[in-house]
Design an enzyme around this catalytic site. Structure first.
Site, PDB file in Angstrom:
ATOM      1  N   ARG A 124       3.861  -0.342  -4.847  1.00 34.71           N
ATOM      2  CA  ARG A 124       3.625  -0.855  -3.497  1.00 34.71           C
ATOM      3  C   ARG A 124       2.335  -1.663  -3.394  1.00 34.71           C
ATOM      4  O   ARG A 124       2.035  -2.225  -2.338  1.00 34.71           O
ATOM      5  CB  ARG A 124       3.544   0.319  -2.504  1.00 34.71           C
ATOM      6  CG  ARG A 124       4.770   1.182  -2.490  1.00 34.71           C
ATOM      7  CD  ARG A 124       4.594   2.318  -1.512  1.00 34.71           C
ATOM      8  NE  ARG A 124       4.542   1.815  -0.166  1.00 34.71           N
ATOM      9  CZ  ARG A 124       5.602   1.611   0.601  1.00 34.71           C
ATOM     10  NH1 ARG A 124       6.800   1.880   0.144  1.00 34.71           N
ATOM     11  NH2 ARG A 124       5.471   1.145   1.814  1.00 34.71           N
ATOM     12  N   GLU A 139       7.620 -15.194 -10.808  1.00 33.54           N
ATOM     13  CA  GLU A 139       6.878 -14.020 -10.357  1.00 33.54           C
ATOM     14  C   GLU A 139       6.332 -13.170 -11.492  1.00 33.54           C
ATOM     15  O   GLU A 139       5.334 -12.481 -11.302  1.00 33.54           O
ATOM     16  CB  GLU A 139       7.679 -13.180  -9.354  1.00 33.54           C
ATOM     17  CG  GLU A 139       8.803 -12.375  -9.914  1.00 33.54           C
ATOM     18  CD  GLU A 139       9.478 -11.514  -8.834  1.00 33.54           C
ATOM     19  OE1 GLU A 139      10.702 -11.413  -8.875  1.00 33.54           O
ATOM     20  OE2 GLU A 139       8.786 -10.945  -7.972  1.00 33.54           O
ATOM     21  N   TRP A 167      -2.581  -2.887  -1.581  1.00 33.81           N
ATOM     22  CA  TRP A 167      -2.263  -4.310  -1.696  1.00 33.81           C
ATOM     23  C   TRP A 167      -3.112  -4.976  -0.623  1.00 33.81           C
ATOM     24  O   TRP A 167      -2.883  -4.766   0.570  1.00 33.81           O
ATOM     25  CB  TRP A 167      -0.775  -4.541  -1.461  1.00 33.81           C
ATOM     26  CG  TRP A 167      -0.351  -5.956  -1.751  1.00 33.81           C
ATOM     27  CD1 TRP A 167      -0.035  -6.481  -2.977  1.00 33.81           C
ATOM     28  CD2 TRP A 167      -0.168  -7.011  -0.803  1.00 33.81           C
ATOM     29  NE1 TRP A 167       0.315  -7.799  -2.851  1.00 33.81           N
ATOM     30  CE2 TRP A 167       0.236  -8.158  -1.526  1.00 33.81           C
ATOM     31  CE3 TRP A 167      -0.334  -7.112   0.567  1.00 33.81           C
ATOM     32  CZ2 TRP A 167       0.496  -9.379  -0.918  1.00 33.81           C
ATOM     33  CZ3 TRP A 167      -0.073  -8.338   1.180  1.00 33.81           C
ATOM     34  CH2 TRP A 167       0.338  -9.455   0.441  1.00 33.81           C
ATOM     35  N   LYS A 206       6.061  -4.308  -4.468  1.00 31.22           N
ATOM     36  CA  LYS A 206       7.515  -4.163  -4.426  1.00 31.22           C
ATOM     37  C   LYS A 206       8.047  -4.198  -3.003  1.00 31.22           C
ATOM     38  O   LYS A 206       9.082  -4.762  -2.724  1.00 31.22           O
ATOM     39  CB  LYS A 206       7.877  -2.839  -5.107  1.00 31.22           C
ATOM     40  CG  LYS A 206       9.348  -2.539  -5.164  1.00 31.22           C
ATOM     41  CD  LYS A 206       9.999  -3.300  -6.276  1.00 31.22           C
ATOM     42  CE  LYS A 206      11.476  -3.056  -6.389  1.00 31.22           C
ATOM     43  NZ  LYS A 206      12.123  -4.206  -7.057  1.00 31.22           N
ATOM     44  N   ASN A 264      -1.624   2.536   5.465  1.00 29.93           N
ATOM     45  CA  ASN A 264      -0.717   1.482   5.013  1.00 29.93           C
ATOM     46  C   ASN A 264      -0.243   0.732   6.243  1.00 29.93           C
ATOM     47  O   ASN A 264       0.335   1.343   7.142  1.00 29.93           O
ATOM     48  CB  ASN A 264       0.490   2.101   4.279  1.00 29.93           C
ATOM     49  CG  ASN A 264       1.606   1.098   4.072  1.00 29.93           C
ATOM     50  OD1 ASN A 264       1.358  -0.101   3.961  1.00 29.93           O
ATOM     51  ND2 ASN A 264       2.840   1.587   4.021  1.00 29.93           N
ATOM     52  N   GLY A 265      -0.515  -0.573   6.281  1.00 23.84           N
ATOM     53  CA  GLY A 265      -0.066  -1.368   7.425  1.00 23.84           C
ATOM     54  C   GLY A 265      -1.123  -2.389   7.799  1.00 23.84           C
ATOM     55  O   GLY A 265      -2.085  -2.608   7.059  1.00 23.84           O
ATOM     56  N   HIS A 307      17.401 -37.539  -6.798  1.00 19.97           N
ATOM     57  CA  HIS A 307      16.917 -38.091  -5.532  1.00 19.97           C
ATOM     58  C   HIS A 307      15.408 -37.900  -5.370  1.00 19.97           C
ATOM     59  O   HIS A 307      14.898 -37.847  -4.260  1.00 19.97           O
ATOM     60  CB  HIS A 307      17.677 -37.462  -4.366  1.00 19.97           C
ATOM     61  CG  HIS A 307      19.136 -37.796  -4.390  1.00 19.97           C
ATOM     62  ND1 HIS A 307      19.619 -39.045  -4.065  1.00 19.97           N
ATOM     63  CD2 HIS A 307      20.214 -37.066  -4.773  1.00 19.97           C
ATOM     64  CE1 HIS A 307      20.940 -39.058  -4.211  1.00 19.97           C
ATOM     65  NE2 HIS A 307      21.318 -37.870  -4.648  1.00 19.97           N
ATOM     66  N   GLU A 311      17.375 -17.956  -7.722  1.00 19.13           N
ATOM     67  CA  GLU A 311      16.947 -16.612  -8.101  1.00 19.13           C
ATOM     68  C   GLU A 311      16.289 -16.623  -9.487  1.00 19.13           C
ATOM     69  O   GLU A 311      15.269 -15.963  -9.718  1.00 19.13           O
ATOM     70  CB  GLU A 311      18.149 -15.659  -8.058  1.00 19.13           C
ATOM     71  CG  GLU A 311      17.931 -14.274  -8.635  1.00 19.13           C
ATOM     72  CD  GLU A 311      16.776 -13.502  -7.990  1.00 19.13           C
ATOM     73  OE1 GLU A 311      16.264 -13.921  -6.938  1.00 19.13           O
ATOM     74  OE2 GLU A 311      16.369 -12.493  -8.588  1.00 19.13           O
ATOM     75  N   CYS A 355       0.831  -1.195   0.000  1.00 17.45           N
ATOM     76  CA  CYS A 355       0.000   0.000   0.000  1.00 17.45           C
ATOM     77  C   CYS A 355       0.872   1.255   0.000  1.00 17.45           C
ATOM     78  O   CYS A 355       1.941   1.279   0.600  1.00 17.45           O
ATOM     79  CB  CYS A 355      -0.937   0.094   1.204  1.00 17.45           C
ATOM     80  SG  CYS A 355      -2.079  -1.279   1.313  1.00 17.45           S
ATOM     81  N   LYS A 368      12.463 -15.407 -10.395  1.00 13.54           N
ATOM     82  CA  LYS A 368      12.174 -14.359 -11.387  1.00 13.54           C
ATOM     83  C   LYS A 368      11.162 -14.847 -12.411  1.00 13.54           C
ATOM     84  O   LYS A 368      10.216 -14.153 -12.755  1.00 13.54           O
ATOM     85  CB  LYS A 368      13.496 -13.983 -12.071  1.00 13.54           C
ATOM     86  CG  LYS A 368      13.626 -12.581 -12.509  1.00 13.54           C
ATOM     87  CD  LYS A 368      13.993 -11.580 -11.450  1.00 13.54           C
ATOM     88  CE  LYS A 368      13.541 -11.868 -10.068  1.00 13.54           C
ATOM     89  NZ  LYS A 368      14.032 -11.040  -9.026  1.00 13.54           N
TER      90      LYS A 368
HETATM   91  O1  M6R Z   1      13.073  -4.959  -0.370  1.00 17.52           O
HETATM   92  P1  M6R Z   1      13.599  -6.329  -0.066  1.00 17.52           P
HETATM   93  O2  M6R Z   1      14.847  -6.639  -0.812  1.00 17.52           O
HETATM   94  O3  M6R Z   1      13.758  -6.590   1.400  1.00 17.52           O
HETATM   95  O4  M6R Z   1      12.475  -7.308  -0.565  1.00 17.52           O
HETATM   96  C1  M6R Z   1      12.557  -8.685  -0.340  1.00 17.52           C
HETATM   97  C2  M6R Z   1      11.701  -9.439  -1.316  1.00 17.52           C
HETATM   98  O5  M6R Z   1      10.358  -9.123  -1.140  1.00 17.52           O
HETATM   99  C3  M6R Z   1      12.101  -9.138  -2.760  1.00 17.52           C
HETATM  100  O6  M6R Z   1      13.451  -9.408  -2.958  1.00 17.52           O
HETATM  101  C4  M6R Z   1      11.276  -9.958  -3.759  1.00 17.52           C
HETATM  102  O7  M6R Z   1      11.562 -11.306  -3.604  1.00 17.52           O
HETATM  103  C5  M6R Z   1      11.580  -9.480  -5.164  1.00 17.52           C
HETATM  104  N1  M6R Z   1      10.644  -8.485  -5.567  1.00 17.52           N
HETATM  105  C6  M6R Z   1      11.578 -10.558  -6.165  1.00 17.52           C
HETATM  106  O8  M6R Z   1      11.945 -10.070  -7.416  1.00 17.52           O
END
Ligand code: M6R
Length: 595
Positions: free
Chosen positions: A27, A479, A73, A590, A99-100, A495, A472, A2, A476
């Site tokens: 956000r 997501e 969000w 984000k 927000n929260g 395994h 990683e 948010c 990517k």
């Molecule tokens: O802001 P941060 O690096 O602490 O965020 C952690 C994760 O939410 C963030 O890395 C998330 O996994 C990425 N958006 C993925 O691309």
């Protein structure tokens, strides 16, 4: 999670709020809304969807110079119109954006609001209902009413509040959720971050947990927890409005992938002076005095932490553990005698990581935050900060922050090492060039992705450093393209998981180290024998003529900085070919500011 923005001044507020919300959309983008306060009263426009959808329902004829806005969000209740912010109290007197997450909302409903006519399922409506409830009891002093409500709330909040009886005041409050105050001539603002206010000002005031703020056109008064007035110096944001534009790029993600060479070069400039790595002596002493490093992070930042573990262990000989922040809080391991905590976070606001920081601070353990966001909560609350200097990362899928996090960890590991280490200025320059060569081969990645990713699932495999990159790479791909992807240790496949391989299953192998080259190649043969469609990403010196993507050689400890780039581009093209919203994938935000 948010975003909120608020303005009180002389200008028409509608464009200011909508412009600010556009910058905060990273956000959360389940719904959006604004409240405009003029002599006729408070006008609320809100609905499910993006800011672009909100623009279609706002009445631009309504002129106001005070207002608040929100992009959501969803946490409590679905993303529909009723749960969208702003929320109004039952009489319409108070209007709020939040927000929260309010953890004790159930108890508060039960204790004070049994007969209240709630319209939404949100915790936010509990806040605005409580304000009205106590305002009805204590008609004179709204400041005290809001402060009293703050005392009752358990959880996180950044609030913007309008009182229909106070046309010249914007109220705000903060606890755990981020909020900045923007200062100007004849106006003042609140926002979840500086980007939301850059269109109007680059002068900001930080806010601390428990603070209540009263903004008028002429001034800002911040009150601390017990009501004393807080004096705080403003700071000037170095961000430029152009840093947050897409420019010639169709998507922020592509822009940010392409920015990686310049980010690596900037990090070298910031941290290496006359061939010497320059890092605050207190940080170096704290790391050297420790017997073990605990890296705490989430998502992509955690994956960068896995690479960091290798760097701290191999370059500096310091035992290092990596922990998922949301797990560490509850299943805290027995830590060593002299632990040193390293928080890695692009945003510096991740609630799961902050919960760990709060916990380890109580135990008097020392901590460092590696972040892209100066002044963020994790940066302010840790003992030390190292900045990523990556520039704003807007796409939800993190790319340049990941490479920056690895580069900064490499610099720290090299500096605390007692050995005459690697020449990082030279090696990182080689890395930057190798990334540039890759980002200039977009047609290759476009084609490989089209041919390869024809299924709903995909495996990334690798060993050692390549395994960490495989994790990683899979995140990517998942997501933004919604392909079910798994990053797997290549040797572990047989395994159990190899049972999932069938005709045409895409398996992408990463091979960057001489020591594991032949073993990973055997694993590729095993999956191919079972029908997998394989793709190999390798470093030039150990490549075979049939490899699909060959990367110029870099120092073996720095290979994740380059091997990740093809995987970022594969994810990008997979999402592009499927027609998804690359910068704002579904269900995500984000900055994850709720636990
Ligand atoms: O802001 P941060 O690096 O602490 O965020 C952690 C994760 O939410 C963030 O890395 C998330 O996994 C990425 N958006 C993925 O691309």
């Amino acid at each position: 999670m948010c975003g909120i923005v608020g303005y009180i001044g002389k200008q028409d507020v509608t464009e200011i709020l909508l412009g600010g919300l556009e910058k905060l959309e990273y956000r959360g983008y389940d719904s959006a809304g604004i409240a405009l306060f003029n002599e006729e009263g408070v006008h609320v426009y809100k609905d499910k969807g993006r800011i672009a959808d909100l623009c279609k329902i706002v009445d631009f004829e309504v002129k106001a110079t005070l207002g608040i806005g929100h992009t959501r969000w969803a946490t409590h209740g679905g993303p529909g119109k009723t749960n969208s912010h702003p929320h109004q109290s039952s009489s319409g007197r108070f209007t709020i954006v939040h927000n929260g997450v309010i953890e004790n909302e159930g108890m508060l409903r039960e204790k004070y609001l049994k007969d209240y006519p709630f319209k939404s399922e949100t915790d936010t409506e509990v806040i605005v209902a409580l304000i009205e409830h106590f305002a009805n009891e204590n008609k004179a002093d709204i400041d005290n009413v809001i402060r009293h409500v703050m005392e009752l709330l358990h959880g996180s909040y950044a609030l913007g509040i309008l009182d229909a009886n106070e046309p010249g005041v914007l109220y705000a409050a903060k606890n755990k959720s981020p909020m900045l105050i923007g200062l100007g001539d004849d106006f003042n603002m609140i926002g979840s971050d500086a980007m939301a206010m850059l269109q109007c000002t680059n002068q900001f005031l930080e806010t601390e947990d428990g603070e209540f703020i009263r903004l008028t056109r002429e001034g800002v008064t911040i009150y601390g927890m017990t009501g004393y007035v807080v004096e705080r110096e403003p700071f000037t944001a170095t961000l430029d409005a152009s840093d947050i534009e897409k420019g010639i790029y169709p998507h922020y993600m592509l822009k940010e992938i392409d920015e990686q060479p310049s980010v690596i070069r900037r990090i070298v400039q910031e941290y290496i002076v006359n061939d010497e790595i320059v890092i605050e002596q207190d940080i170096l002493d704290a790391v050297k005095e420790s017997d073990r490093i605990y890296i705490i992070a989430a998502g992509t930042s955690m994956h960068a932490g896995y690479v960091g573990k290798q760097l701290f262990e191999q370059m500096a000989g310091i035992p290092t553990e990596v922990h998922i922040s949301s797990e560490f809080v509850y299943s805290t391991p027995v830590v060593s005698k002299k632990p040193f905590f390293v928080f890695i976070s692009q945003s510096g606001e991740t609630a799961d990581s902050r919960a760990v920081l709060v916990k380890i601070k109580k135990l008097n353990y020392r901590s460092l935050t590696i972040t892209n966001a100066p002044g963020s909560t994790l940066s302010r609350e840790a003992d030390f900060t190292l900045l990523l200097h990556a520039g704003p990362e807007i796409a939800v899928a993190s790319t340049k922050a990941y490479t920056a996090q690895i580069a900064v960890q490499a610099l720290l590991a090299a500096k605390v090492s007692n050995e005459p280490g690697i020449d990082l200025a030279r090696e990182l320059a080689i890395v930057a060039n190798a990334i540039e060569i890759l980002t200039n081969k977009k047609e290759l990645f476009d084609r490989v992705t089209k041919e390869l990713l024809t299924h709903r699932n995909c495996f990334y495999i690798g060993r050692h450093m390549d395994y960490y990159v495989a994790l990683e790479a899979a995140l990517k791909l998942k997501e933004i393209s919604y392909i079910q992807a798994e990053g797997f240790a290549a040797g572990e496949l047989k395994h159990g998981t190899i049972a999932l391989i069938e005709k045409g299953t895409p398996v992408i192998a990463i091979i960057s180290q001489e020591s594991i080259n032949l073993n990973t190649r055997s694993n590729i043969k095993e999956v191919k024998a079972r029908g997998a469609k394989a793709c190999v990403i390798s470093m030039k010196s150990i490549s075979s003529s049939t490899d699909d993507i060959v990367i110029d050689d870099v120092h073996p400890l720095l290979t994740p900085l380059v091997t990740v780039v093809p995987t970022q581009l594969i994810a990008y093209y997979a999402a592009l070919h499927r027609g998804f919203d690359i910068d704002k994938p579904r269900n995500l935000a984000k900055s994850v500011t709720v636990e």
